[in-house]
Design a protein around this motif. Structure first.
Motif, PDB file in Angstrom:
ATOM      1  N   ARG A  55       0.873  -1.172   0.000  1.00  0.00           N
ATOM      2  CA  ARG A  55       0.000   0.000   0.000  1.00  0.00           C
ATOM      3  C   ARG A  55       0.909   1.222   0.000  1.00  0.00           C
ATOM      4  NH1 ARG A  55      -1.161   4.984   2.979  1.00  0.00           N
ATOM      5  NH2 ARG A  55      -3.392   5.393   2.746  1.00  0.00           N
ATOM      6  N   ALA A  56       0.700   2.109  -0.982  1.00  0.00           N
ATOM      7  CA  ALA A  56       1.540   3.296  -1.075  1.00  0.00           C
ATOM      8  C   ALA A  56       0.772   4.414  -1.759  1.00  0.00           C
ATOM      9  CB  ALA A  56       2.818   2.989  -1.847  1.00  0.00           C
ATOM     10  N   HIS A  57       1.208   5.635  -1.512  1.00  0.00           N
ATOM     11  CA  HIS A  57       0.641   6.798  -2.182  1.00  0.00           C
ATOM     12  C   HIS A  57       1.730   7.853  -2.299  1.00  0.00           C
ATOM     13  CE1 HIS A  57       0.793   8.025   1.885  1.00  0.00           C
ATOM     14  NE2 HIS A  57      -0.308   8.741   1.985  1.00  0.00           N
ATOM     15  N   GLY A  58       1.420   8.961  -2.972  1.00  0.00           N
ATOM     16  CA  GLY A  58       2.360  10.061  -3.071  1.00  0.00           C
ATOM     17  C   GLY A  58       3.699   9.647  -3.641  1.00  0.00           C
ATOM     18  N   GLY A  59       4.770  10.173  -3.035  1.00  0.00           N
ATOM     19  CA  GLY A  59       6.105   9.912  -3.533  1.00  0.00           C
ATOM     20  C   GLY A  59       6.509   8.456  -3.488  1.00  0.00           C
ATOM     21  N   ALA A  60       5.987   7.712  -2.514  1.00  0.00           N
ATOM     22  CA  ALA A  60       6.312   6.281  -2.448  1.00  0.00           C
ATOM     23  C   ALA A  60       5.741   5.552  -3.650  1.00  0.00           C
ATOM     24  CB  ALA A  60       5.771   5.680  -1.155  1.00  0.00           C
ATOM     25  N   ALA A  61       4.526   5.899  -4.050  1.00  0.00           N
ATOM     26  CA  ALA A  61       3.927   5.286  -5.231  1.00  0.00           C
ATOM     27  C   ALA A  61       4.721   5.631  -6.483  1.00  0.00           C
ATOM     28  CB  ALA A  61       2.475   5.737  -5.375  1.00  0.00           C
ATOM     29  N   GLU A  62       5.161   6.905  -6.592  1.00  0.00           N
ATOM     30  CA  GLU A  62       5.982   7.302  -7.732  1.00  0.00           C
ATOM     31  C   GLU A  62       7.284   6.502  -7.771  1.00  0.00           C
ATOM     32  OE1 GLU A  62       5.169   9.410 -10.171  1.00  0.00           O
ATOM     33  OE2 GLU A  62       3.198   9.699  -9.234  1.00  0.00           O
ATOM     34  N   MET A  63       7.871   6.279  -6.613  1.00  0.00           N
ATOM     35  CA  MET A  63       9.117   5.529  -6.525  1.00  0.00           C
ATOM     36  C   MET A  63       8.916   4.073  -6.971  1.00  0.00           C
ATOM     37  SD  MET A  63      12.290   5.766  -5.411  1.00  0.00           S
ATOM     38  CE  MET A  63      13.604   4.636  -4.974  1.00  0.00           C
ATOM     39  N   LEU A  64       7.867   3.459  -6.474  1.00  0.00           N
ATOM     40  CA  LEU A  64       7.617   2.057  -6.806  1.00  0.00           C
ATOM     41  C   LEU A  64       7.268   1.892  -8.282  1.00  0.00           C
ATOM     42  CD1 LEU A  64       5.669   1.032  -3.594  1.00  0.00           C
ATOM     43  CD2 LEU A  64       8.001   0.367  -4.225  1.00  0.00           C
ATOM     44  N   LYS A  65       6.560   2.864  -8.840  1.00  0.00           N
ATOM     45  CA  LYS A  65       6.272   2.815 -10.279  1.00  0.00           C
ATOM     46  C   LYS A  65       7.565   2.869 -11.085  1.00  0.00           C
ATOM     47  CE  LYS A  65       1.698   4.959  -9.879  1.00  0.00           C
ATOM     48  NZ  LYS A  65       0.923   6.210 -10.120  1.00  0.00           N
ATOM     49  N   ALA A  66       8.524   3.666 -10.634  1.00  0.00           N
ATOM     50  CA  ALA A  66       9.809   3.744 -11.317  1.00  0.00           C
ATOM     51  C   ALA A  66      10.547   2.410 -11.264  1.00  0.00           C
ATOM     52  CB  ALA A  66      10.670   4.845 -10.701  1.00  0.00           C
ATOM     53  N   LEU A  67      10.239   1.607 -10.261  1.00  0.00           N
ATOM     54  CA  LEU A  67      10.821   0.271 -10.123  1.00  0.00           C
ATOM     55  C   LEU A  67       9.950  -0.795 -10.775  1.00  0.00           C
ATOM     56  CD1 LEU A  67      11.953   0.550  -6.393  1.00  0.00           C
ATOM     57  CD2 LEU A  67      13.485   0.293  -8.371  1.00  0.00           C
ATOM     58  N   SER A 103      18.933   5.555  -7.844  1.00  0.00           N
ATOM     59  CA  SER A 103      18.808   5.605  -9.304  1.00  0.00           C
ATOM     60  C   SER A 103      17.334   5.608  -9.709  1.00  0.00           C
ATOM     61  CB  SER A 103      19.523   4.405  -9.943  1.00  0.00           C
ATOM     62  OG  SER A 103      20.916   4.477  -9.736  1.00  0.00           O
ATOM     63  N   ALA A 104      16.545   4.793  -9.043  1.00  0.00           N
ATOM     64  CA  ALA A 104      15.108   4.767  -9.324  1.00  0.00           C
ATOM     65  C   ALA A 104      14.447   6.068  -8.893  1.00  0.00           C
ATOM     66  CB  ALA A 104      14.468   3.579  -8.620  1.00  0.00           C
ATOM     67  N   ARG A 105      14.931   6.653  -7.790  1.00  0.00           N
ATOM     68  CA  ARG A 105      14.408   7.946  -7.342  1.00  0.00           C
ATOM     69  C   ARG A 105      14.590   9.018  -8.411  1.00  0.00           C
ATOM     70  NH1 ARG A 105      18.262  11.553  -3.992  1.00  0.00           N
ATOM     71  NH2 ARG A 105      19.155  11.412  -6.101  1.00  0.00           N
ATOM     72  N   ASP A 106      15.768   9.032  -9.040  1.00  0.00           N
ATOM     73  CA  ASP A 106      16.028  10.012 -10.088  1.00  0.00           C
ATOM     74  C   ASP A 106      15.052   9.833 -11.253  1.00  0.00           C
ATOM     75  OD1 ASP A 106      18.076  10.926  -8.500  1.00  0.00           O
ATOM     76  OD2 ASP A 106      19.667   9.922  -9.642  1.00  0.00           O
ATOM     77  N   VAL A 107      14.739   8.594 -11.568  1.00  0.00           N
ATOM     78  CA  VAL A 107      13.752   8.315 -12.618  1.00  0.00           C
ATOM     79  C   VAL A 107      12.382   8.840 -12.211  1.00  0.00           C
ATOM     80  CG1 VAL A 107      12.528   6.474 -13.857  1.00  0.00           C
ATOM     81  CG2 VAL A 107      15.001   6.307 -13.488  1.00  0.00           C
ATOM     82  N   ALA A 108      12.013   8.632 -10.956  1.00  0.00           N
ATOM     83  CA  ALA A 108      10.712   9.103 -10.467  1.00  0.00           C
ATOM     84  C   ALA A 108      10.617  10.620 -10.539  1.00  0.00           C
ATOM     85  CB  ALA A 108      10.491   8.618  -9.038  1.00  0.00           C
ATOM     86  N   TRP A 109      11.688  11.320 -10.138  1.00  0.00           N
ATOM     87  CA  TRP A 109      11.701  12.787 -10.228  1.00  0.00           C
ATOM     88  C   TRP A 109      11.502  13.233 -11.683  1.00  0.00           C
ATOM     89  CZ3 TRP A 109      16.250  15.190  -6.943  1.00  0.00           C
ATOM     90  CH2 TRP A 109      16.085  14.825  -5.596  1.00  0.00           C
ATOM     91  N   ASN A 110      12.249  12.620 -12.580  1.00  0.00           N
ATOM     92  CA  ASN A 110      12.167  13.001 -13.993  1.00  0.00           C
ATOM     93  C   ASN A 110      10.789  12.696 -14.566  1.00  0.00           C
ATOM     94  OD1 ASN A 110      13.631  13.905 -16.480  1.00  0.00           O
ATOM     95  ND2 ASN A 110      13.058  11.855 -17.160  1.00  0.00           N
ATOM     96  N   ASN A 111      10.221  11.545 -14.194  1.00  0.00           N
ATOM     97  CA  ASN A 111       8.879  11.186 -14.671  1.00  0.00           C
ATOM     98  C   ASN A 111       7.851  12.213 -14.214  1.00  0.00           C
ATOM     99  OD1 ASN A 111       9.903   8.878 -15.840  1.00  0.00           O
ATOM    100  ND2 ASN A 111       9.169   7.496 -14.235  1.00  0.00           N
ATOM    101  N   TRP A 112       7.974  12.660 -12.952  1.00  0.00           N
ATOM    102  CA  TRP A 112       7.031  13.653 -12.424  1.00  0.00           C
ATOM    103  C   TRP A 112       7.139  14.951 -13.212  1.00  0.00           C
ATOM    104  CZ3 TRP A 112       7.446  18.570 -10.607  1.00  0.00           C
ATOM    105  CH2 TRP A 112       6.298  19.109  -9.982  1.00  0.00           C
ATOM    106  N   ALA A 113       8.353  15.431 -13.432  1.00  0.00           N
ATOM    107  CA  ALA A 113       8.551  16.695 -14.146  1.00  0.00           C
ATOM    108  C   ALA A 113       8.042  16.603 -15.581  1.00  0.00           C
ATOM    109  CB  ALA A 113      10.032  17.070 -14.131  1.00  0.00           C
TER     110      ALA A 113
END
Length: 338
Positions: A170-182, A301-311
């Motif tokens: 169960r996740a939301h917000g930034g955690a969900a973005e992070m897991l999607k990047a993974l 590395s996955a975090r950087d992908v999540a940041w870029n995906n959001w932008a």
């Protein structure tokens, strides 16, 4: 910068609750609605209201409505907008369509300094691009509310990305973005339904408010393992109906402006005071686990992908996502010594 890391039912009463009123004794009544009962999520606002009442020498009184009788968290912005109540806390995480740029504050692993994060969020919400999201909803942004840490608890130990992939999270917000990047699916279970879902193992892990909320709501007794690392900080700004704000006398506005700034740091200090007890309790209830250094390198590395995906998603919507992300990162660097 240190890096690792719809209208609700209450809207129907809008006509009677629209703006602060002057009593025969010239007392101003401002109605505050909390989506939960008294607890960690509204510590800051209770302090803010006490201070405003005291400093206005009783000229301002807050009608304090706890427990969510006028609507859920997701309905707070709309209910403030139409005047169902004058003031309340809400989260861009629960209203991403209304506050797409403000949601940059929920991206994962931006800093391990929560005080820097909350001050940076306060400054960002007053920049033209982000403040425009509040104004469009007839809201006056006041201050960050309880800017809580979001951490992970689980039934089984999670020490690697492979362990994450094997869990139902169960996740939301930034955690969900992070897991999607993974490339990991997430379960969007509402907070009120989460304890039962966790007990039945519909989800086997939850990335939630912790330690304070996790302890307060009994999740340390449900889960066996605790990853005590901040995945992100949950933005919970407090706003006032803009018509209400505009109708206040200048002397009252001056007091509120004074107190709202002080609340930025005070909110975090109040929460940290409750977190001490929660940390001690959760350590007794769970086993603390963590990722090793090699796994953290993969996570960053996955975090950087999540940041870029959001932008990029914001840019596709015609919004200045990259500029807002860069500005927030710059604010975090500026405030890192707080």
């Amino acid at each position: 910068m240190k890096m690792i890391k719809s209208l609700c039912a209450g809207a129907l009463v809008a006509a009677s609750l629209a703006a602060p009123t002057l009593s025969a004794a010239a007392e101003i009544d401002i109605k505050y609605h909390a989506f939960t009962g008294k607890g960690p999520s509204n510590l800051a606002t209770r302090w803010f209201m006490d201070e405003v009442e005291e400093r206005t020498e009783g000229k301002v009184k807050f009608t304090r409505i706890f427990g969510g009788p006028l609507g859920k968290l997701s309905g707070q912005p709309e209910n403030i907008k139409v005047g169902a109540f004058d003031m309340g806390d809400f989260s861009p995480v629960y209203n991403p369509g209304l506050f797409p740029l403000a949601n940059v504050t929920s991206l994962p692993f931006m800093t391990d300094n929560p005080m820097a994060h909350v001050h940076s969020g306060h400054e960002l919400f007053q920049t033209p691009a982000v403040e425009a999201e509040f104004t469009a909803m007839n809201l006056k942004y006041l201050y960050p509310g309880q800017w809580g840490s979001i951490q992970m608890l689980s039934h089984d130990p999670i020490r690697s990305i492979e362990d994450l992939k094997g869990a139902k999270i169960r996740a939301h917000g930034g955690a969900a973005e992070m897991l999607k990047a993974l490339d990991i699916s997430v379960y969007g279970i509402p907070w009120g339904e989460l304890p039962a879902a966790a007990e039945r193992k519909v989800v086997t892990a939850a990335i939630i408010g912790a330690p304070a909320d996790a302890y307060a709501f009994g999740f340390g007794e449900i889960f066996s393992y605790w990853d005590a690392v901040d995945w992100f900080y949950f933005p919970l700004p407090v706003a006032m109906n803009l018509d209400t704000w505009n109708g206040l006398p200048d002397d009252v506005k001056a007091v509120i402006e004074e107190v709202r700034y002080e609340t930025v740091s005070q909110a975090r200090l109040l929460l940290e005071a409750t977190e001490g007890e929660a940390v001690d309790a959760l350590k007794k209830q769970t086993e603390v686990v963590k990722f090793d250094d090699a796994e953290w390198d993969k996570m960053i590395s996955a975090r950087d992908v999540a940041w870029n995906n959001w932008a990029e998603a914001r840019e596709a919507e015609g919004l200045p996502g990259k500029a807002v992300l860069d500005e927030f990162v710059s604010l975090l660097e500026k405030n890192d010594d707080l």
